[in-house]
Design a protein around this motif. Structure first.
Motif, PDB file in Angstrom:
ATOM      1  N   ALA A  32      16.262  14.634  55.620  1.00 14.24           N
ATOM      2  CA  ALA A  32      15.464  15.841  56.108  1.00 14.24           C
ATOM      3  C   ALA A  32      16.266  16.939  56.895  1.00 14.24           C
ATOM      4  CB  ALA A  32      14.146  15.453  57.015  1.00 14.24           C
ATOM      5  N   GLY A  33      16.293  17.851  56.315  1.00 12.80           N
ATOM      6  CA  GLY A  33      17.075  19.254  56.684  1.00 12.80           C
ATOM      7  C   GLY A  33      18.321  19.247  55.904  1.00 12.80           C
ATOM      8  N   ALA A  34      18.819  18.495  55.390  1.00 12.63           N
ATOM      9  CA  ALA A  34      20.029  18.407  54.468  1.00 12.63           C
ATOM     10  C   ALA A  34      19.877  19.503  53.370  1.00 12.63           C
ATOM     11  CB  ALA A  34      20.336  17.175  53.931  1.00 12.63           C
ATOM     12  N   LEU A  35      21.277  20.031  53.013  1.00 12.11           N
ATOM     13  CA  LEU A  35      21.186  21.067  52.182  1.00 12.11           C
ATOM     14  C   LEU A  35      21.156  20.596  50.832  1.00 12.11           C
ATOM     15  CD1 LEU A  35      21.247  24.307  51.864  1.00 12.11           C
ATOM     16  CD2 LEU A  35      23.815  24.138  51.749  1.00 12.11           C
ATOM     17  N   TYR A  36      20.330  20.931  49.717  1.00 17.93           N
ATOM     18  CA  TYR A  36      20.527  19.931  48.358  1.00 17.93           C
ATOM     19  C   TYR A  36      20.651  21.288  47.423  1.00 17.93           C
ATOM     20  CZ  TYR A  36      19.315  15.747  50.439  1.00 17.93           C
ATOM     21  OH  TYR A  36      19.168  14.509  51.112  1.00 17.93           O
ATOM     22  N   GLU A  37      21.347  21.482  46.341  1.00 12.13           N
ATOM     23  CA  GLU A  37      21.439  22.009  45.382  1.00 12.13           C
ATOM     24  C   GLU A  37      21.273  21.565  43.937  1.00 12.13           C
ATOM     25  OE1 GLU A  37      25.503  23.007  45.318  1.00 12.13           O
ATOM     26  OE2 GLU A  37      25.545  24.117  47.619  1.00 12.13           O
ATOM     27  N   PRO A  38      20.835  22.379  43.024  1.00 12.06           N
ATOM     28  CA  PRO A  38      20.360  21.769  41.634  1.00 12.06           C
ATOM     29  C   PRO A  38      21.371  20.872  41.168  1.00 12.06           C
ATOM     30  CG  PRO A  38      20.123  24.458  41.851  1.00 12.06           C
ATOM     31  CD  PRO A  38      20.719  23.992  43.120  1.00 12.06           C
ATOM     32  N   ALA A  65       8.979  20.006  52.982  1.00  9.08           N
ATOM     33  CA  ALA A  65       7.740  19.878  52.225  1.00  9.08           C
ATOM     34  C   ALA A  65       8.124  19.268  50.821  1.00  9.08           C
ATOM     35  CB  ALA A  65       7.262  21.247  52.332  1.00  9.08           C
ATOM     36  N   TYR A  66       8.952  19.509  50.360  1.00  8.65           N
ATOM     37  CA  TYR A  66       9.309  19.162  48.761  1.00  8.65           C
ATOM     38  C   TYR A  66       9.990  17.744  48.858  1.00  8.65           C
ATOM     39  CZ  TYR A  66       7.593  23.896  47.479  1.00  8.65           C
ATOM     40  OH  TYR A  66       6.968  25.095  47.246  1.00  8.65           O
ATOM     41  N   ALA A  67       9.996  17.304  49.746  1.00  7.53           N
ATOM     42  CA  ALA A  67      10.940  15.968  50.044  1.00  7.53           C
ATOM     43  C   ALA A  67      10.545  14.999  48.973  1.00  7.53           C
ATOM     44  CB  ALA A  67      10.837  15.288  51.408  1.00  7.53           C
ATOM     45  N   PRO A  68      11.180  14.559  47.933  1.00  5.13           N
ATOM     46  CA  PRO A  68      10.646  13.476  47.033  1.00  5.13           C
ATOM     47  C   PRO A  68      10.693  11.870  47.316  1.00  5.13           C
ATOM     48  CG  PRO A  68      12.911  13.963  46.823  1.00  5.13           C
ATOM     49  CD  PRO A  68      12.779  14.637  48.049  1.00  5.13           C
ATOM     50  N   ILE A  69       9.747  11.934  48.490  1.00  3.81           N
ATOM     51  CA  ILE A  69       9.452  10.542  48.924  1.00  3.81           C
ATOM     52  C   ILE A  69       7.944  10.169  48.515  1.00  3.81           C
ATOM     53  CG2 ILE A  69       9.015   9.283  51.171  1.00  3.81           C
ATOM     54  CD1 ILE A  69      11.405  11.097  52.102  1.00  3.81           C
ATOM     55  N   ALA A  73       3.304  13.478  52.731  1.00  2.60           N
ATOM     56  CA  ALA A  73       2.154  14.215  53.283  1.00  2.60           C
ATOM     57  C   ALA A  73       1.852  15.303  52.585  1.00  2.60           C
ATOM     58  CB  ALA A  73       2.313  14.418  54.863  1.00  2.60           C
ATOM     59  N   ALA A  74       2.657  16.206  52.094  1.00  2.00           N
ATOM     60  CA  ALA A  74       2.437  17.253  51.260  1.00  2.00           C
ATOM     61  C   ALA A  74       1.869  17.089  49.866  1.00  2.00           C
ATOM     62  CB  ALA A  74       3.878  18.154  51.228  1.00  2.00           C
ATOM     63  N   GLY A  75       1.782  15.732  49.658  1.00  2.00           N
ATOM     64  CA  GLY A  75       1.256  15.627  48.336  1.00  2.00           C
ATOM     65  C   GLY A  75       2.220  15.360  47.150  1.00  2.00           C
ATOM     66  N   TRP A  78       6.370  17.967  45.356  1.00  6.86           N
ATOM     67  CA  TRP A  78       8.010  17.713  45.281  1.00  6.86           C
ATOM     68  C   TRP A  78       8.284  17.755  43.935  1.00  6.86           C
ATOM     69  CZ3 TRP A  78       9.104  13.963  41.853  1.00  6.86           C
ATOM     70  CH2 TRP A  78       8.340  12.854  41.809  1.00  6.86           C
ATOM     71  N   SER A  79       7.414  17.557  42.913  1.00  5.36           N
ATOM     72  CA  SER A  79       7.651  17.550  41.752  1.00  5.36           C
ATOM     73  C   SER A  79       7.971  18.836  41.236  1.00  5.36           C
ATOM     74  CB  SER A  79       6.700  16.915  40.513  1.00  5.36           C
ATOM     75  OG  SER A  79       5.387  17.687  40.883  1.00  5.36           O
ATOM     76  N   ASP A  80       7.614  19.902  42.226  1.00  4.05           N
ATOM     77  CA  ASP A  80       8.055  21.464  41.719  1.00  4.05           C
ATOM     78  C   ASP A  80       9.556  21.616  41.829  1.00  4.05           C
ATOM     79  OD1 ASP A  80       5.396  21.905  41.199  1.00  4.05           O
ATOM     80  OD2 ASP A  80       5.103  22.909  43.165  1.00  4.05           O
ATOM     81  N   ALA A  81      10.054  20.710  42.919  1.00  2.00           N
ATOM     82  CA  ALA A  81      11.448  21.008  43.020  1.00  2.00           C
ATOM     83  C   ALA A  81      12.263  19.766  42.494  1.00  2.00           C
ATOM     84  CB  ALA A  81      11.807  21.127  44.631  1.00  2.00           C
ATOM     85  N   TRP A  82      11.853  18.435  42.307  1.00  2.00           N
ATOM     86  CA  TRP A  82      12.657  17.364  41.888  1.00  2.00           C
ATOM     87  C   TRP A  82      12.224  16.867  40.769  1.00  2.00           C
ATOM     88  CZ3 TRP A  82      16.941  15.990  44.639  1.00  2.00           C
ATOM     89  CH2 TRP A  82      16.882  16.721  46.108  1.00  2.00           C
TER      90      TRP A  82
END
Length: 141
Positions: A32-38, A65-69, A73-75, A78-82
């Motif tokens: 959480a809080g790390a910088l991720y790129e494509p 909110a998009y954490a792929p875990i 909790a956000a449902g 995450w599949s929008d980003a990962w």
């Protein structure tokens, strides 16, 4: 003339591609809080791994909110980003947990040393010829 080239046997012509099975070792866990790129790869604690999508969706990969875990909790946003790639083997069974069981003092060294020392001593010239002449020739003039 040039010598005839000898074909080399046993060398693979291509590099094997890893199939998404549970034999793949996991990339680093999502932080959480790390910088991720494509194209960045992360995994979750359940042993799934993901790839950050390309631009523009990849811009969301760094947002928690998009954490792929699994169980986020956000449902499932995450599949929008990962992109879920597959299952992987988590490095939970690291050999560092077994490290303290190594004895700090070499206890087996003296016993093996004494054994080799003893066999060397008996094999020496101390077991020489025992039938040496005990007296001089008795035939004296």
């Amino acid at each position: 003339g040039d010598p005839t080239p000898v074909p080399t046997t046993g060398s693979p012509s291509g590099t094997p591609t890893a199939s998404p099975t549970a034999t793949t070792s996991c990339p680093p866990l999502y932080q959480a809080g790390a910088l991720y790129e494509p194209d960045d790869m992360v995994s979750d604690p359940s042993g799934s791994y993901y790839k950050c999508k390309g631009y523009p969706q990849g811009e969301w990969c760094s947002q928690d909110a998009y954490a792929p875990i699994t169980g986020n909790a956000a449902g499932s946003i995450w599949s929008d980003a990962w992109t879920h790639i597959g299952e992987c083997v988590l490095p939970t069974k690291a050999p560092t947990t077994n490290a303290p069981t190594v004895p700090s003092e070499p206890t087996s060294l003296p016993t093996t040393f004494d054994g080799t020392e003893g066999t060397e001593g008996t094999a020496g010239p101390t077991v020489g010829p025992t039938k040496t002449p005990s007296k001089a020739p008795s035939a004296s003039p």
